[in-house]
Design a protein around this motif. Structure first.
Motif, PDB file in Angstrom:
ATOM      1  N   VAL A  86       0.831  -1.204   0.000  1.00 22.01           N
ATOM      2  CA  VAL A  86       0.000   0.000   0.000  1.00 22.01           C
ATOM      3  C   VAL A  86       0.869   1.259   0.000  1.00 22.01           C
ATOM      4  N   LEU A  87       1.873   1.292   0.875  1.00 20.41           N
ATOM      5  CA  LEU A  87       2.726   2.474   0.981  1.00 20.41           C
ATOM      6  C   LEU A  87       3.597   2.663  -0.255  1.00 20.41           C
ATOM      7  N   LEU A  88       4.160   1.562  -0.759  1.00 22.04           N
ATOM      8  CA  LEU A  88       5.055   1.676  -1.908  1.00 22.04           C
ATOM      9  C   LEU A  88       4.307   1.997  -3.192  1.00 22.04           C
ATOM     10  N   GLU A  89       3.073   1.511  -3.325  1.00 16.98           N
ATOM     11  CA  GLU A  89       2.280   1.866  -4.508  1.00 16.98           C
ATOM     12  C   GLU A  89       2.088   3.374  -4.591  1.00 16.98           C
ATOM     13  N   GLY A  90       1.829   4.006  -3.448  1.00 12.37           N
ATOM     14  CA  GLY A  90       1.655   5.456  -3.444  1.00 12.37           C
ATOM     15  C   GLY A  90       2.918   6.184  -3.853  1.00 12.37           C
TER      16      GLY A  90
ATOM     17  N   GLU B 265      -0.073   6.629  -6.756  1.00 10.62           N
ATOM     18  CA  GLU B 265      -1.460   6.336  -6.426  1.00 10.62           C
ATOM     19  C   GLU B 265      -1.760   6.913  -5.042  1.00 10.62           C
ATOM     20  N   ARG B 266      -2.877   7.593  -4.943  1.00  5.99           N
ATOM     21  CA  ARG B 266      -3.238   8.255  -3.691  1.00  5.99           C
ATOM     22  C   ARG B 266      -3.519   7.224  -2.603  1.00  5.99           C
ATOM     23  N   THR B 267      -2.848   7.378  -1.481  1.00  8.61           N
ATOM     24  CA  THR B 267      -3.075   6.496  -0.335  1.00  8.61           C
ATOM     25  C   THR B 267      -4.166   7.099   0.537  1.00  8.61           C
ATOM     26  N   ARG B 268      -5.228   6.344   0.749  1.00 14.31           N
ATOM     27  CA  ARG B 268      -6.386   6.854   1.480  1.00 14.31           C
ATOM     28  C   ARG B 268      -6.258   6.605   2.978  1.00 14.31           C
ATOM     29  N   ALA B 269      -7.118   7.275   3.719  1.00 17.18           N
ATOM     30  CA  ALA B 269      -7.076   7.183   5.181  1.00 17.18           C
ATOM     31  C   ALA B 269      -7.267   5.746   5.656  1.00 17.18           C
ATOM     32  N   ILE B 270      -8.186   5.009   5.014  1.00 12.62           N
ATOM     33  CA  ILE B 270      -8.440   3.631   5.435  1.00 12.62           C
ATOM     34  C   ILE B 270      -7.219   2.754   5.200  1.00 12.62           C
ATOM     35  N   GLU B 271      -6.448   3.055   4.157  1.00  6.23           N
ATOM     36  CA  GLU B 271      -5.242   2.279   3.889  1.00  6.23           C
ATOM     37  C   GLU B 271      -4.164   2.577   4.931  1.00  6.23           C
ATOM     38  N   TYR B 272      -4.042   3.840   5.341  1.00  4.65           N
ATOM     39  CA  TYR B 272      -3.129   4.159   6.441  1.00  4.65           C
ATOM     40  C   TYR B 272      -3.578   3.460   7.724  1.00  4.65           C
ATOM     41  N   ALA B 273      -4.899   3.369   7.920  1.00  6.22           N
ATOM     42  CA  ALA B 273      -5.427   2.686   9.103  1.00  6.22           C
ATOM     43  C   ALA B 273      -5.038   1.207   9.083  1.00  6.22           C
ATOM     44  N   MET B 274      -5.071   0.583   7.892  1.00  6.30           N
ATOM     45  CA  MET B 274      -4.688  -0.823   7.790  1.00  6.30           C
ATOM     46  C   MET B 274      -3.194  -1.009   8.073  1.00  6.30           C
ATOM     47  N   VAL B 275      -2.390  -0.054   7.633  1.00  8.63           N
ATOM     48  CA  VAL B 275      -0.949  -0.109   7.945  1.00  8.63           C
ATOM     49  C   VAL B 275      -0.748  -0.027   9.455  1.00  8.63           C
ATOM     50  N   GLY B 276      -1.497   0.874  10.106  1.00  7.84           N
ATOM     51  CA  GLY B 276      -1.418   0.982  11.557  1.00  7.84           C
ATOM     52  C   GLY B 276      -1.853  -0.299  12.248  1.00  7.84           C
ATOM     53  N   LEU B 277      -2.885  -0.950  11.684  1.00  9.20           N
ATOM     54  CA  LEU B 277      -3.361  -2.210  12.250  1.00  9.20           C
ATOM     55  C   LEU B 277      -2.286  -3.290  12.168  1.00  9.20           C
ATOM     56  N   VAL B 278      -1.576  -3.333  11.043  1.00  9.97           N
ATOM     57  CA  VAL B 278      -0.479  -4.289  10.883  1.00  9.97           C
ATOM     58  C   VAL B 278       0.630  -4.001  11.898  1.00  9.97           C
ATOM     59  N   CYS B 279       0.971  -2.727  12.067  1.00 10.26           N
ATOM     60  CA  CYS B 279       2.028  -2.370  13.033  1.00 10.26           C
ATOM     61  C   CYS B 279       1.638  -2.785  14.450  1.00 10.26           C
ATOM     62  N   LEU B 280       0.375  -2.554  14.817  1.00  5.60           N
ATOM     63  CA  LEU B 280      -0.095  -2.976  16.132  1.00  5.60           C
ATOM     64  C   LEU B 280      -0.017  -4.493  16.269  1.00  5.60           C
ATOM     65  N   GLY B 281      -0.413  -5.203  15.210  1.00  4.10           N
ATOM     66  CA  GLY B 281      -0.344  -6.658  15.227  1.00  4.10           C
ATOM     67  C   GLY B 281       1.074  -7.155  15.409  1.00  4.10           C
ATOM     68  N   LEU B 282       2.037  -6.501  14.752  1.00  2.00           N
ATOM     69  CA  LEU B 282       3.435  -6.915  14.867  1.00  2.00           C
ATOM     70  C   LEU B 282       3.969  -6.681  16.282  1.00  2.00           C
TER      71      LEU B 282
ATOM     72  N   LEU C 259      -4.982  -9.489  13.866  1.00  7.26           N
ATOM     73  CA  LEU C 259      -5.002  -8.107  13.362  1.00  7.26           C
ATOM     74  C   LEU C 259      -4.286  -8.012  12.008  1.00  7.26           C
ATOM     75  N   ILE C 260      -3.139  -8.698  11.885  1.00  7.15           N
ATOM     76  CA  ILE C 260      -2.389  -8.663  10.620  1.00  7.15           C
ATOM     77  C   ILE C 260      -3.198  -9.286   9.493  1.00  7.15           C
ATOM     78  N   ILE C 261      -3.805 -10.443   9.767  1.00  7.06           N
ATOM     79  CA  ILE C 261      -4.591 -11.128   8.738  1.00  7.06           C
ATOM     80  C   ILE C 261      -5.824 -10.311   8.377  1.00  7.06           C
ATOM     81  N   LEU C 262      -6.477  -9.708   9.389  1.00  6.11           N
ATOM     82  CA  LEU C 262      -7.646  -8.868   9.128  1.00  6.11           C
ATOM     83  C   LEU C 262      -7.266  -7.690   8.233  1.00  6.11           C
TER      84      LEU C 262
ATOM     85  N   SER D 232      -4.796  -7.577   6.129  1.00  8.11           N
ATOM     86  CA  SER D 232      -4.494  -8.104   4.791  1.00  8.11           C
ATOM     87  C   SER D 232      -5.767  -8.343   3.997  1.00  8.11           C
ATOM     88  N   VAL D 233      -6.775  -8.903   4.648  1.00 11.71           N
ATOM     89  CA  VAL D 233      -8.042  -9.178   3.970  1.00 11.71           C
ATOM     90  C   VAL D 233      -8.719  -7.876   3.547  1.00 11.71           C
ATOM     91  N   ILE D 234      -8.780  -6.904   4.460  1.00 15.62           N
ATOM     92  CA  ILE D 234      -9.440  -5.635   4.138  1.00 15.62           C
ATOM     93  C   ILE D 234      -8.697  -4.916   3.020  1.00 15.62           C
TER      94      ILE D 234
END
Length: 286
Positions: free
Chosen positions: A106-110, A115-132, A269-272, A274-276
């Motif tokens: 998501v981050l590298l595509e932007g 490609e514009r990175t949207r708020a929900i995509e930043y939220a998913m990145v945050g979710l992955v970081c929390l999961g890690l 959280l990481i899998i969720l 990824s799915v979203i």
């Protein structure tokens, strides 16, 4: 192939990819030799597939082959760091670290494709970081769990870069041919470093390396390609988000790597995320 058979094929492919960490841990060889052996058997398997199955696209020209060889370097580095993570921290932590790759994508595509990175995509990145953060018992760089997780995350970053490179260079190319050239690049690139160690590979390891190359690479990739002819790419992405689940289950069963509740929560959280992420529609160009 019917849609039902395609779903079975993609689940089987995800299962085989999920077994990569298990087979890497079963092998006694060092990560470099495991990566070399996997590439060797993958080349043999993909050559057989290329001869038996009708092509799904054009053969790559020499310019495209250069890009595919660069992709092979990224793929080999991804495998190497992943198997280091497996040896250091176990299958579960290594697989969940690798599962962070959609966030990097998501981050590298932007950055790379504007490609514009949207708020929900930043939220998913945050979710992955929390999961890690939850996956590792305590974030201490000197601990094996944290070190292995970092190698797994690096493996995910390399896989994200590979995915974006493939997006640029594999369009219209037969997918099996593309995989063949990339695995050939790994084989030739590691040959000078691995050749002297080949005689020392334990006999039992040849079985694990063959399974890695034939089942977890050649056959799994072929099932993935075949299912894409019937299923949508987003559907296959969601199913492949189950890869860490398969890896953790087998590691729990075979190696008694019992995950803690904290690790399971972080993995969920990481899998969720990824799915979203895989279900989101592509944003417009910036």
């Amino acid at each position: 192939m019917t849609p039902r058979n395609a779903l079975l094929a993609i689940h089987l492919g995800a299962l085989m990819f999920g077994l990569s960490g298990v087979l890497g841990k079963l092998a006694q060889s060092q990560p470099l030799m495991i990566t070399f052996g996997r590439a060797l058997f993958a080349v043999l398997a993909l050559l057989a597939v290329a001869l038996l199955l009708p092509p799904s696209g054009a053969r790559p020209d020499w310019k495209r082959r250069g890009g595919l060889m660069l992709g092979g370097i990224l793929l080999g580095a991804h495998w190497l760091t992943f198997f280091i993570a497996v040896k250091v921290a176990g299958v579960g932590i290594a697989t969940l670290g690798f599962a962070s790759f959609p966030a990097f994508t998501v981050l590298l595509e932007g950055l790379l494709f504007r490609e514009r990175t949207r708020a929900i995509e930043y939220a998913m990145v945050g979710l992955v970081c929390l999961g890690l953060l939850l996956v590792t018992p305590s974030f201490d760089v000197s601990s094996a769990a944290t070190g292995g997780l970092l190698y797994g995350v690096l493996s995910g970053l390399l896989f994200a870069l590979l995915s974006l490179l493939n997006r640029a260079v594999t369009r219209g190319i037969d997918a099996v041919q593309a995989a063949l050239w990339q695995n050939l690049a790994i084989l030739l690139g590691l040959l000078p470093f691995a050749w002297a160690g080949v005689p020392a590979i334990p006999a039992q390891d040849w079985l694990w390396l063959a399974l890695l190359g034939v089942l977890c690479t050649g056959l799994a990739h072929s099932l993935f390609v075949a299912s894409l002819r019937v299923l949508k790419a987003r559907t296959t992405s969601v199913i492949f988000a189950l890869e860490p689940v398969y890896g953790i289950i087998f590691a729990w069963w075979l190696f008694d790597e019992q995950p803690t509740l904290r690790m399971l929560g972080g993995g969920a959280l990481i899998i969720l995320a990824s799915v979203i992420t895989s279900r989101l529609k592509s944003p417009p160009a910036a």
